[in-house]
Motif scaffolding. Structure first.
Motif, PDB file in Angstrom:
ATOM      1  N   TRP A 177      47.145  42.045  30.332  1.00  0.00           N
ATOM      2  CA  TRP A 177      47.824  42.949  30.778  1.00  0.00           C
ATOM      3  C   TRP A 177      49.224  42.678  31.651  1.00  0.00           C
ATOM      4  N   TRP A 178      49.346  41.533  32.219  1.00  0.00           N
ATOM      5  CA  TRP A 178      50.460  41.143  32.506  1.00  0.00           C
ATOM      6  C   TRP A 178      51.792  41.209  31.551  1.00  0.00           C
ATOM      7  N   LEU A 179      51.374  40.355  30.286  1.00  0.00           N
ATOM      8  CA  LEU A 179      52.371  40.393  29.263  1.00  0.00           C
ATOM      9  C   LEU A 179      52.655  41.794  28.833  1.00  0.00           C
ATOM     10  N   SER A 180      51.833  42.901  28.652  1.00  0.00           N
ATOM     11  CA  SER A 180      52.198  43.994  28.313  1.00  0.00           C
ATOM     12  C   SER A 180      52.865  44.906  29.473  1.00  0.00           C
ATOM     13  N   SER A 181      52.404  44.778  30.649  1.00  0.00           N
ATOM     14  CA  SER A 181      52.785  45.543  31.673  1.00  0.00           C
ATOM     15  C   SER A 181      53.902  45.128  32.663  1.00  0.00           C
ATOM     16  N   HIS A 182      53.869  43.681  32.702  1.00  0.00           N
ATOM     17  CA  HIS A 182      54.870  43.204  33.621  1.00  0.00           C
ATOM     18  C   HIS A 182      55.077  43.765  34.907  1.00  0.00           C
ATOM     19  N   ASP A 183      53.912  44.349  35.379  1.00  0.00           N
ATOM     20  CA  ASP A 183      53.890  45.023  36.842  1.00  0.00           C
ATOM     21  C   ASP A 183      53.367  43.998  37.732  1.00  0.00           C
ATOM     22  N   GLU A 184      54.885  43.572  38.355  1.00  0.00           N
ATOM     23  CA  GLU A 184      54.492  42.393  39.488  1.00  0.00           C
ATOM     24  C   GLU A 184      54.287  43.351  40.820  1.00  0.00           C
ATOM     25  N   ARG A 185      54.275  44.587  41.146  1.00  0.00           N
ATOM     26  CA  ARG A 185      53.951  45.273  42.232  1.00  0.00           C
ATOM     27  C   ARG A 185      52.499  45.083  42.473  1.00  0.00           C
ATOM     28  N   VAL A 186      51.717  45.157  41.258  1.00  0.00           N
ATOM     29  CA  VAL A 186      50.336  45.100  41.656  1.00  0.00           C
ATOM     30  C   VAL A 186      49.349  43.994  41.122  1.00  0.00           C
ATOM     31  N   LEU A 187      50.186  42.875  40.631  1.00  0.00           N
ATOM     32  CA  LEU A 187      49.652  41.739  40.117  1.00  0.00           C
ATOM     33  C   LEU A 187      48.460  41.139  40.897  1.00  0.00           C
ATOM     34  N   ASP A 188      49.020  40.818  42.083  1.00  0.00           N
ATOM     35  CA  ASP A 188      47.884  40.173  43.129  1.00  0.00           C
ATOM     36  C   ASP A 188      46.847  41.112  43.425  1.00  0.00           C
ATOM     37  N   ASP A 189      47.134  42.385  43.330  1.00  0.00           N
ATOM     38  CA  ASP A 189      45.940  43.215  43.547  1.00  0.00           C
ATOM     39  C   ASP A 189      44.942  43.224  42.537  1.00  0.00           C
ATOM     40  N   VAL A 190      45.680  43.213  41.327  1.00  0.00           N
ATOM     41  CA  VAL A 190      44.496  43.170  39.957  1.00  0.00           C
ATOM     42  C   VAL A 190      43.856  41.962  40.323  1.00  0.00           C
ATOM     43  N   VAL A 191      44.306  40.854  40.678  1.00  0.00           N
ATOM     44  CA  VAL A 191      43.677  39.645  40.517  1.00  0.00           C
ATOM     45  C   VAL A 191      42.573  39.692  41.833  1.00  0.00           C
ATOM     46  N   GLU A 192      42.784  40.362  42.753  1.00  0.00           N
ATOM     47  CA  GLU A 192      41.652  40.588  43.904  1.00  0.00           C
ATOM     48  C   GLU A 192      40.475  41.606  43.133  1.00  0.00           C
ATOM     49  N   VAL A 193      40.809  42.605  42.573  1.00  0.00           N
ATOM     50  CA  VAL A 193      39.655  43.174  41.945  1.00  0.00           C
ATOM     51  C   VAL A 193      38.659  42.618  40.971  1.00  0.00           C
ATOM     52  N   LEU A 194      39.530  41.790  40.213  1.00  0.00           N
ATOM     53  CA  LEU A 194      38.926  40.827  39.262  1.00  0.00           C
ATOM     54  C   LEU A 194      37.913  39.814  39.859  1.00  0.00           C
ATOM     55  N   ALA A 195      38.291  39.330  40.924  1.00  0.00           N
ATOM     56  CA  ALA A 195      37.835  38.302  41.641  1.00  0.00           C
ATOM     57  C   ALA A 195      36.603  39.183  42.260  1.00  0.00           C
ATOM     58  N   SER A 196      36.597  40.183  42.793  1.00  0.00           N
ATOM     59  CA  SER A 196      35.387  40.809  43.366  1.00  0.00           C
ATOM     60  C   SER A 196      34.387  40.806  42.552  1.00  0.00           C
ATOM     61  N   ALA A 197      34.497  40.837  41.306  1.00  0.00           N
ATOM     62  CA  ALA A 197      33.244  40.762  40.583  1.00  0.00           C
ATOM     63  C   ALA A 197      32.410  39.632  40.580  1.00  0.00           C
ATOM     64  N   PHE A 198      32.921  38.619  40.992  1.00  0.00           N
ATOM     65  CA  PHE A 198      32.135  37.318  41.291  1.00  0.00           C
ATOM     66  C   PHE A 198      31.429  37.410  42.838  1.00  0.00           C
ATOM     67  N   ILE A 199      31.645  38.221  43.539  1.00  0.00           N
ATOM     68  CA  ILE A 199      30.957  38.265  44.892  1.00  0.00           C
ATOM     69  C   ILE A 199      29.445  38.478  44.782  1.00  0.00           C
ATOM     70  N   GLY A 200      28.693  37.614  45.430  1.00  0.00           N
ATOM     71  CA  GLY A 200      27.178  38.006  45.530  1.00  0.00           C
ATOM     72  C   GLY A 200      26.488  37.292  44.123  1.00  0.00           C
ATOM     73  N   ARG A 201      27.290  36.433  43.632  1.00  0.00           N
ATOM     74  CA  ARG A 201      26.423  35.873  42.410  1.00  0.00           C
ATOM     75  C   ARG A 201      25.741  34.546  42.750  1.00  0.00           C
ATOM     76  N   GLU A 202      25.911  34.113  44.121  1.00  0.00           N
ATOM     77  CA  GLU A 202      25.086  32.950  44.502  1.00  0.00           C
ATOM     78  C   GLU A 202      23.769  33.072  44.858  1.00  0.00           C
ATOM     79  N   ALA A 203      22.783  32.342  44.647  1.00  0.00           N
ATOM     80  CA  ALA A 203      21.451  32.410  45.208  1.00  0.00           C
ATOM     81  C   ALA A 203      21.435  32.333  46.724  1.00  0.00           C
ATOM     82  N   ASP A 204      20.316  32.489  47.252  1.00  0.00           N
ATOM     83  CA  ASP A 204      20.277  32.411  48.865  1.00  0.00           C
ATOM     84  C   ASP A 204      20.445  30.953  49.016  1.00  0.00           C
ATOM     85  N   HIS A 205      21.036  30.285  49.842  1.00  0.00           N
ATOM     86  CA  HIS A 205      21.107  28.960  50.238  1.00  0.00           C
ATOM     87  C   HIS A 205      20.942  28.708  51.606  1.00  0.00           C
ATOM     88  N   GLU A 206      19.978  27.782  52.064  1.00  0.00           N
ATOM     89  CA  GLU A 206      19.635  27.501  53.334  1.00  0.00           C
ATOM     90  C   GLU A 206      20.265  26.128  53.493  1.00  0.00           C
TER      91      GLU A 206
END
Length: 216
Positions: A177-206
């Motif tokens: 996506w970066w190589l095609s768009s080179h959209d610096e304005r939203v690069l960090d925001d795109v990273v945040e959205v991708l990272a959000s897919a990994f929230i809640g993947r941990e088992a309950d931990h005591e």
């Protein structure tokens, strides 16, 4: 002995291979993937053709070596060692931001590797090289996740191979996506959205109880 005779540059095999891989990237960057061959690499590195043949044996092996090295460099930039935090999703977020920084710094190399990878995937004789690289990098990501799990005592609810593949897909998607768009304005925001897919993947931990707590 003729003092004017040039001295040969005898290098350890691994160091010579590194120089040849640099030469291969230079050939692709300057002349495109179609120009890549053992002979062109030899010319670029200013060595005999037999030196490249000895180091790699075939164009397929050369391409595989280029892709594996590029993948390892990207992983080193992304992971920067072991995942550092108890929070897995936060570790992934920091790692993907590390990739974004590396993309900004070394865009030209990512672009050359992307072109070579696309060509290898489309070429019957080189497809195995591209498949080998992605399998190796996904295994490396899985091993990093397993180390994180051992270090933190935490586990994921999703099987590690699936999470590793999803991380590799996130990396590939972000790079392309970066190589095609080179959209610096939203690069960090795109990273945040991708990272959000990994929230809640941990088992309950005591948290383990202290001796004082156990005595109550």
């Amino acid at each position: 002995m003729n003092p004017e005779a040039p001295t040969r540059d005898y290098l350890p095999l691994e160091e010579r291979r590194e120089r040849l891989l640099d030469a291969a990237l230079s050939v692709v960057a300057e002349s495109g993937v179609a120009a890549l061959s053992l002979r062109r690499v030899a010319e670029r590195a200013d060595v005999a053709h037999r030196v490249v043949t000895y180091a790699f044996g075939s164009k397929t092996a050369l391409v595989e070596a280029v892709l594996h090295r590029a993948s390892q460099r990207a992983l080193d930039a992304v992971w920067a060692g072991d995942l550092p935090l108890d929070d897995f999703a936060e570790s992934v977020r920091l790692s993907l931001h590390g990739l974004a920084r590396d993309l900004r710094r070394h865009e030209s190399e990512y672009r050359v590797v992307s072109e070579l990878t696309a060509s290898a995937r489309a070429h019957p004789q080189l497809r195995a090289a591209a498949q080998s690289e992605i399998a190796a990098s996904t295994r490396a990501i899985a091993e990093s996740i397993e180390r994180w799990s051992r270090m933190t005592g935490r586990a994921l609810t999703t099987p590690t191979p699936v999470v590793a593949a999803a991380l590799r897909a996130s990396v590939d998607g972000l790079v392309e996506w970066w190589l095609s768009s080179h959209d610096e304005r939203v690069l960090d925001d795109v990273v945040e959205v991708l990272a959000s897919a990994f929230i809640g993947r941990e088992a309950d931990h005591e948290r383990p109880h202290t001796a004082e707590e156990q005595g109550r």
